[in-house]
Motif scaffolding. Structure first.
Motif, short mmCIF file in Angstrom:
data_model
loop_
_atom_site.label_atom_id
_atom_site.label_comp_id
_atom_site.label_asym_id
_atom_site.label_seq_id
_atom_site.Cartn_x
_atom_site.Cartn_y
_atom_site.Cartn_z
N GLU A 139 0.81 -1.21 0.00
CA GLU A 139 0.00 0.00 0.00
C GLU A 139 0.85 1.26 0.00
O GLU A 139 0.48 2.27 -0.59
CB GLU A 139 -0.94 -0.01 1.20
N PHE A 140 2.01 1.21 0.69
CA PHE A 140 2.84 2.40 0.79
C PHE A 140 3.94 2.43 -0.27
O PHE A 140 4.69 3.40 -0.35
CB PHE A 140 3.47 2.48 2.18
N SER A 141 4.03 1.36 -1.07
CA SER A 141 5.03 1.29 -2.15
C SER A 141 6.45 1.53 -1.63
O SER A 141 7.22 2.29 -2.22
CB SER A 141 4.69 2.29 -3.26
N VAL A 142 6.79 0.92 -0.52
CA VAL A 142 8.14 0.98 0.04
C VAL A 142 8.61 -0.44 0.28
O VAL A 142 7.80 -1.33 0.55
CB VAL A 142 8.19 1.81 1.35
N PRO A 143 9.93 -0.69 0.23
CA PRO A 143 10.40 -2.07 0.38
C PRO A 143 10.42 -2.57 1.82
O PRO A 143 10.22 -3.75 2.06
CB PRO A 143 11.81 -2.03 -0.21
N ILE A 144 10.70 -1.68 2.78
CA ILE A 144 10.87 -2.13 4.17
C ILE A 144 10.07 -1.21 5.09
O ILE A 144 10.22 0.02 5.04
CB ILE A 144 12.36 -2.10 4.59
N ILE A 145 9.22 -1.79 5.93
CA ILE A 145 8.47 -1.04 6.94
C ILE A 145 8.79 -1.63 8.30
O ILE A 145 8.76 -2.86 8.48
CB ILE A 145 6.96 -1.10 6.67
N ILE A 146 9.09 -0.76 9.26
CA ILE A 146 9.36 -1.20 10.63
C ILE A 146 8.40 -0.50 11.57
O ILE A 146 7.87 0.57 11.27
CB ILE A 146 10.82 -0.92 11.05
N VAL B 237 -0.82 2.12 15.12
CA VAL B 237 0.60 1.80 15.22
C VAL B 237 1.36 2.76 14.31
O VAL B 237 1.02 2.92 13.14
CB VAL B 237 0.86 0.34 14.80
N LYS B 238 2.40 3.36 14.84
CA LYS B 238 3.23 4.26 14.04
C LYS B 238 4.26 3.44 13.28
O LYS B 238 4.87 2.52 13.84
CB LYS B 238 3.93 5.28 14.94
N ILE B 239 4.43 3.75 12.00
CA ILE B 239 5.32 2.95 11.17
C ILE B 239 6.30 3.85 10.44
O ILE B 239 6.06 5.05 10.23
CB ILE B 239 4.53 2.09 10.15
N TYR B 240 7.42 3.24 10.01
CA TYR B 240 8.49 3.97 9.34
C TYR B 240 8.99 3.14 8.16
O TYR B 240 8.99 1.91 8.20
CB TYR B 240 9.67 4.22 10.29
N ALA B 241 9.44 3.86 7.12
CA ALA B 241 10.09 3.23 5.98
C ALA B 241 11.59 3.37 6.15
O ALA B 241 12.10 4.48 6.36
CB ALA B 241 9.65 3.87 4.67
#
Length: 702
Positions: A543-550, A579-583
């Protein structure tokens, strides 16, 4: 032969395996099972071969020769059809079925319609005209239209729907005898002709019951006598040829698009008028196909599963396979015998699958149980970790305990759809190479491979031995996954086309880790909410079109070592609190250990530069909350860029706008996405309250 007899547990497991296959086939009627059963039915026809029809049916073809012979463009003048009916009628046919639609007035004027109407009236008690039942609409609205022949043409003649319903693979295998239209049951084209033939004494079987019949095809195209239309009109064929016959008239040329695939004509197809002939043959001779009892195949499949499990346990694999293969062949032969002599259509997929899958599963289970402990553990741990575990003969390190750990989930995006275009051997070869390379990366950073789920990998860190930097190890593994994927993706694109991309989700938290399972089977794995959240984060990478989400918990452990972009908050399934998420962007730039401070300052400087732009906008759809940058603002809407997820035109969201040098956050309850391109979008404000509009006017004026 092994001395051990199969226990009741083996029989029960085999029965449940057979039952599972039956349930899966019943729960997915348009899946592989249904298509396979339809193709198996076609194979039954092929093995049986064509049969000579017994009913006096003649097909008059509107073909290319007739177009050449009459030298007329379609649709032909209805006066020509009137002449045809008069010629055929003089021969004394039992019935005439005109598989031609007369749903609109003739383009040649009323006189043309009247000529046909007069001929139809002369044959009204022996002719059936075709109607077309059409259905249009969507999920919320459906409209049906019968589209009968126009009253000026049909007069007193009967008419019925000549449409056929296709199966899941677009083949025509069944005929609809009656259709519901406007709360009334209307007899179809074939049923009306059958009644005329029954009145003349042509019916040999019992009258059809129900609204549908499985057609017992006698053969492929040209099974019935065929006469070109123009030869009748020109007088070349005498009227006496049609005496006592059912005469069917319809298009056989592909240019009129009345061609359908059938069991004997899967490639070139069969004309609709010939399908009507096979349907009438089925009805007149009383030979429709019958489905076997709904309980027969499930019961046999359950028994087959139990038998396969017992055989695979009691015998060595090769002799057991011979018996199972003989069982498969025997069932297929029995099902074909039922088709030949009883006209029964028995499902042929569940029972062989129950035999083969249960056999394969039992053999695999027995083989796995026979392997040494070290081989079992090496599937999950690096060689060094396996060596340490083997030293602990009491398996104390493998006991189920609660501990803080980091879980990593990875998955190849879109691999399932891409694998459908590959041969099974190619899929297996690629997965072996891919999983081997990625497992090496997990082992390199001290992780434990928990399991493979197709092309997905679940890895654990800080288990079974302590690793205080477990979050760092997981993120390093994720970044190495991306590096190792590049050469694999290049080779994959060269061989199969398509683009490979890997999505990874990482979360740090408490979970129960250790050997978990039953007395018969234990697995080293982890369970708990931490594992579930890690899996959800992997899914969000699409959904966010990013390879890694933590997650925020992982970010707190690695923020001094890796750059990350705030993606906002998400409400994942099963959780109430967002939940707060980061790329993850990559390691912080530093040339040596003494330059750590400079690297952090550079990263913070870049982040500060982004914050000093016009402002940022929080966008929420009730589940996901993402942060974008504002680029333009007016009294009616706002434009944003650097949007972490794709916005769809027409989507309604809520906004919180925080602009530079403006102390208050402006809340917009409803805004509609008007356009979206890549990571930019434009939104229109909807139904602004008076205070909000006033605040917006003040803000835009400044």
């Amino acid at each position: 032969m092994r001395s051990l007899a199969a226990s009741w547990r083996v029989l029960l497991a085999g029965s449940l395996a057979g039952l599972a296959i039956v349930v899966l086939a019943a729960a997915n009627p348009l899946s592989f099972f249904e298509i396979a059963e339809l193709k198996a039915l076609d194979a039954q026809f092929t093995l049986r071969g064509p049969r000579e029809p017994q009913s006096p049916i003649v097909v008059v073809t509107i073909d290319e020769d007739s177009f050449d012979g009459l030298n007329l463009a379609w649709p032909w003048p209805r006066a020509v059809h009137a002449k045809f009916l008069d010629i055929v009628g003089r021969g004394g046919p039992v019935a005439i079925g005109m598989d031609i639609l007369f749903t609109e007035p003739s383009s040649r004027g009323p006189a043309d319609d009247l000529a046909l109407a007069a001929a139809v009236d002369r044959m009204h008690d022996r002719i059936v005209l075709a109607a077309a039942l059409t259905t249009v609409g969507d999920a919320s609205f459906v409209k049906q239209a019968l589209n009968p022949p126009i009253p000026e043409v049909r007069g007193k003649a009967a008419f019925g729907s000549a449409d056929y319903d296709s199966d899941a693979d677009a083949f025509v295998r069944r005929a609809t005898l009656t259709r519901m239209f406007q709360d009334r049951e209307w007899p179809g084209f074939d049923l009306l002709l059958y009644r005329l033939g029954e009145r003349a004494g042509l019916a040999r079987g019992t009258a059809p019951s129900g609204s549908e019949v499985l057609v017992n095809y006698r053969g492929g195209p040209s099974t019935f006598p065929m006469i070109a239309y123009h030869r009748v009109v020109t007088g070349e064929i005498p009227s006496e040829v049609f005496a006592g016959k059912i005469v069917l008239v319809g298009a056989t040329t592909p240019t009129l698009h009345d061609i359908f695939p059938t069991p004997f004509a899967s490639q070139a197809g069969m004309s609709g008028v010939e399908i009507h002939a096979h349907t009438l043959e089925t009805l007149f001779q009383g030979i429709p196909l019958r489905r076997a009892s709904r309980w027969l195949v499930p019961v046999v499949a359950v028994l087959a599963g139990a038998a396969a499990a017992w055989t695979a346990t009691a015998l060595r694999p090769l002799p057991a396979f011979g018996i199972v293969a003989a069982g498969v062949g025997g069932y297929l032969a029995a099902s074909h015998g039922a088709f030949l002599w009883g006209r029964y259509w028995m499902e042929v997929v569940p029972v062989p699958l129950a035999l083969l899958i249960t056999y394969a599963g039992t053999v695999a289970k027995n083989f796995t149980q026979e392997q040494r402990e070290k081989r079992r553990l090496s599937r999950f741990f690096s060689p060094d970790v396996v060596t340490e575990i083997v030293r602990h003969k009491d398996d104390a390190k493998l006991a189920a305990t609660r501990r803080r750990m980091t879980v990593l989930f990875s998955d190849i995006r879109g691999f399932t759809s891409m694998s459908e275009k590959m041969q099974p051997e190619e899929v297996v070869t690629f997965l072996r190479e891919y999983l081997t390379v990625m497992t090496e990366a997990v082992f390199k950073h001290g992780g434990t491979v928990d399991k493979y789920i197709g092309d997905a990998i679940m890895a654990l860190y800080n288990v079974p031995f302590e690793a205080p930097d477990h979050a760092l190890r997981a993120v390093r593994t994720a970044l190495e996954f991306q590096e190792r994927l590049q050469p694999l993706a290049e080779r994959f694109a060269a061989r199969h086309g398509g683009t490979l991309a890997c999505g990874i989700g990482i979360h740090t938290g408490d979970a129960v880790v250790g050997t978990i399972g039953s007395e018969q089977r234990l697995e080293y794995t982890a369970i708990g909410d931490t594992i579930n959240l890690g899996s959800r984060l992997e899914g969000l990478t699409r959904e966010f079109s990013v390879p890694i989400i933590i997650s925020e918990a992982t970010y707190a452990e690695v923020r001094e070592h890796f750059g990350a972009r705030d993606l906002g908050e998400v409400t994942v399934k099963g959780k109430v609190i967002p939940v707060k998420i980061y790329a993850v962007l990559g390691p912080l730039a530093r040339a040596e250990e003494s330059a750590v401070g400079a690297g952090k300052a550079a990263f913070n400087s870049r982040s500060a530069q982004r914050r000093t732009m016009a402002g940022h906008v929080s966008i929420s759809d009730g589940e996901l909350t993402v942060v974008a940058e504002a680029s333009d603002l007016s009294r009616t809407g706002i434009a944003v860029h650097a949007v972490p997820r794709r916005l769809e035109p027409g989507e309604v969201v809520s906004l919180q706008i925080a602009l530079r040098d403006h102390p208050e956050v402006l809340t917009i309850e409803r805004a509609e996405v008007m356009w979206a391109r890549k990571d930019t979008a434009g939104l229109r404000f909807i139904d602004l309250a008076a205070p909000t509009r006033a605040a917006l006017d003040t803000l835009t004026a400044r």
